[in-house]
Design an enzyme around this catalytic site. Sequence first.
Site, PDB file in Angstrom:
ATOM      1  N   ARG A   1       9.026   2.005  -3.487  1.00 32.31           N
ATOM      2  CA  ARG A   1       8.631   0.594  -3.621  1.00 32.31           C
ATOM      3  C   ARG A   1       9.867  -0.298  -3.720  1.00 32.31           C
ATOM      4  O   ARG A   1       9.938  -1.363  -3.101  1.00 32.31           O
ATOM      5  CB  ARG A   1       7.750   0.445  -4.881  1.00 32.31           C
ATOM      6  CG  ARG A   1       7.229  -0.960  -5.121  1.00 32.31           C
ATOM      7  CD  ARG A   1       6.050  -0.957  -6.083  1.00 32.31           C
ATOM      8  NE  ARG A   1       4.973  -0.135  -5.568  1.00 32.31           N
ATOM      9  CZ  ARG A   1       4.707   1.124  -5.998  1.00 32.31           C
ATOM     10  NH1 ARG A   1       5.389   1.656  -6.995  1.00 32.31           N
ATOM     11  NH2 ARG A   1       3.740   1.821  -5.436  1.00 32.31           N
TER      12      ARG A   1
ATOM     13  N   ASP B   1       0.884  -1.165   0.000  1.00 34.43           N
ATOM     14  CA  ASP B   1       0.000   0.000   0.000  1.00 34.43           C
ATOM     15  C   ASP B   1       0.919   1.211   0.000  1.00 34.43           C
ATOM     16  O   ASP B   1       1.896   1.271   0.743  1.00 34.43           O
ATOM     17  CB  ASP B   1      -0.951   0.020   1.198  1.00 34.43           C
ATOM     18  CG  ASP B   1      -2.217   0.799   0.844  1.00 34.43           C
ATOM     19  OD1 ASP B   1      -2.936   0.377  -0.089  1.00 34.43           O
ATOM     20  OD2 ASP B   1      -2.481   1.846   1.465  1.00 34.43           O
TER      21      ASP B   1
HETATM   22  P1  ITT Z   1      -3.574  -2.287  -5.335  1.00 35.61           P
HETATM   23  O1  ITT Z   1      -4.305  -1.805  -4.099  1.00 35.61           O
HETATM   24  O2  ITT Z   1      -4.341  -3.310  -6.082  1.00 35.61           O
HETATM   25  O3  ITT Z   1      -2.160  -2.698  -5.039  1.00 35.61           O
HETATM   26  P2  ITT Z   1      -3.701   0.535  -6.071  1.00 35.61           P
HETATM   27  O4  ITT Z   1      -3.231   1.328  -7.237  1.00 35.61           O
HETATM   28  O5  ITT Z   1      -5.133   0.737  -5.632  1.00 35.61           O
HETATM   29  O6  ITT Z   1      -3.429  -1.025  -6.350  1.00 35.61           O
HETATM   30  P3  ITT Z   1      -2.871   1.657  -3.546  1.00 35.61           P
HETATM   31  O7  ITT Z   1      -4.195   1.489  -2.919  1.00 35.61           O
HETATM   32  O8  ITT Z   1      -1.639   1.305  -2.766  1.00 35.61           O
HETATM   33  O9  ITT Z   1      -2.736   0.809  -4.892  1.00 35.61           O
HETATM   34  O10 ITT Z   1      -2.781   3.162  -4.054  1.00 35.61           O
HETATM   35  C1  ITT Z   1      -1.572   3.667  -4.403  1.00 35.61           C
HETATM   36  C2  ITT Z   1      -1.785   4.961  -5.168  1.00 35.61           C
HETATM   37  O11 ITT Z   1      -0.749   5.882  -4.775  1.00 35.61           O
HETATM   38  C3  ITT Z   1      -1.596   4.721  -6.652  1.00 35.61           C
HETATM   39  O12 ITT Z   1      -2.823   4.405  -7.295  1.00 35.61           O
HETATM   40  C4  ITT Z   1      -0.990   6.056  -7.107  1.00 35.61           C
HETATM   41  O13 ITT Z   1      -2.022   7.007  -7.267  1.00 35.61           O
HETATM   42  C5  ITT Z   1      -0.138   6.450  -5.895  1.00 35.61           C
HETATM   43  N1  ITT Z   1       1.214   5.875  -6.032  1.00 35.61           N
HETATM   44  C6  ITT Z   1       1.778   4.894  -5.271  1.00 35.61           C
HETATM   45  N2  ITT Z   1       3.011   4.588  -5.711  1.00 35.61           N
HETATM   46  C7  ITT Z   1       3.228   5.382  -6.776  1.00 35.61           C
HETATM   47  C8  ITT Z   1       4.301   5.511  -7.677  1.00 35.61           C
HETATM   48  O14 ITT Z   1       5.377   4.729  -7.616  1.00 35.61           O
HETATM   49  N3  ITT Z   1       4.199   6.422  -8.645  1.00 35.61           N
HETATM   50  C9  ITT Z   1       3.108   7.206  -8.757  1.00 35.61           C
HETATM   51  N4  ITT Z   1       2.030   7.122  -7.978  1.00 35.61           N
HETATM   52  C10 ITT Z   1       2.084   6.212  -6.984  1.00 35.61           C
END
Ligand code: ITT
Length: 200
Positions: free
Chosen positions: A179, A70
Amino acid sequence: MPASWVFATNNLHKLEEVKQAAGNQIIIQSLAEIGCTEDLPETGETLQDNARQKAEFVFQRFGVACFADDSGLEVEALGGEPGVHSAHYAGPQRSSVDNIHLLLARMEGKKNRKARFRCVIALVEKDEVQLFEGMLPGEIIQTPRGTGGFGYDPVFVPEGETRTLAEMSLEEKNRISHRAKAMRKLIGHLLSRQPSKQSL
Ligand code: ITT
């Protein structure tokens, strides 16, 4: 033969980054590979809670060792927003374009552009949960640049860099990203438990 773990995510960009970060050190299976097509629950108020919730859901349904990520963007001038709400900041459509648009609107006129990405990985095996964290400091620029990556990458320039994450290759992003840092800790932990081939 390296051991395998399921990565509990429906975000294919995350999957690609995590597979590249793991290289051939461990085998990573996707949710599709184990036949999991459901949405993962994430109703917590912290990255830790949500990472744990997603990994425990898959562990309980499929009985496989797995980990979930997350992550979110924390902007200083916005009191840490969008944080745990990063994916759906501008609404349930979970659109990166809309999220960036809203972020830039809220940042209008703000001198302090400091922000950081934070990632928490939860590893769930045999009812045990372990957490691994990574951070990437940087700043929010005024106008999006680049087409790589996902989410807020086009408006985020890491500290000490001039390009946005969206202007970097996957390998470049993985050298510095939140990450990738959390992944290095996870892999270090997993490998430290395996008997070294040299000592056999
Ligand atoms: P899962 O829950 O299925 O893993 P998700 O995209 O919904 O997928 P999250 O709930 O962890 O994942 O939300 C993370 C959000 O934060 C992601 O959708 C992006 O908007 C932002 N984010 C996280 N890491 C990022 C990155 O490396 N680059 C850009 N935005 C990022």
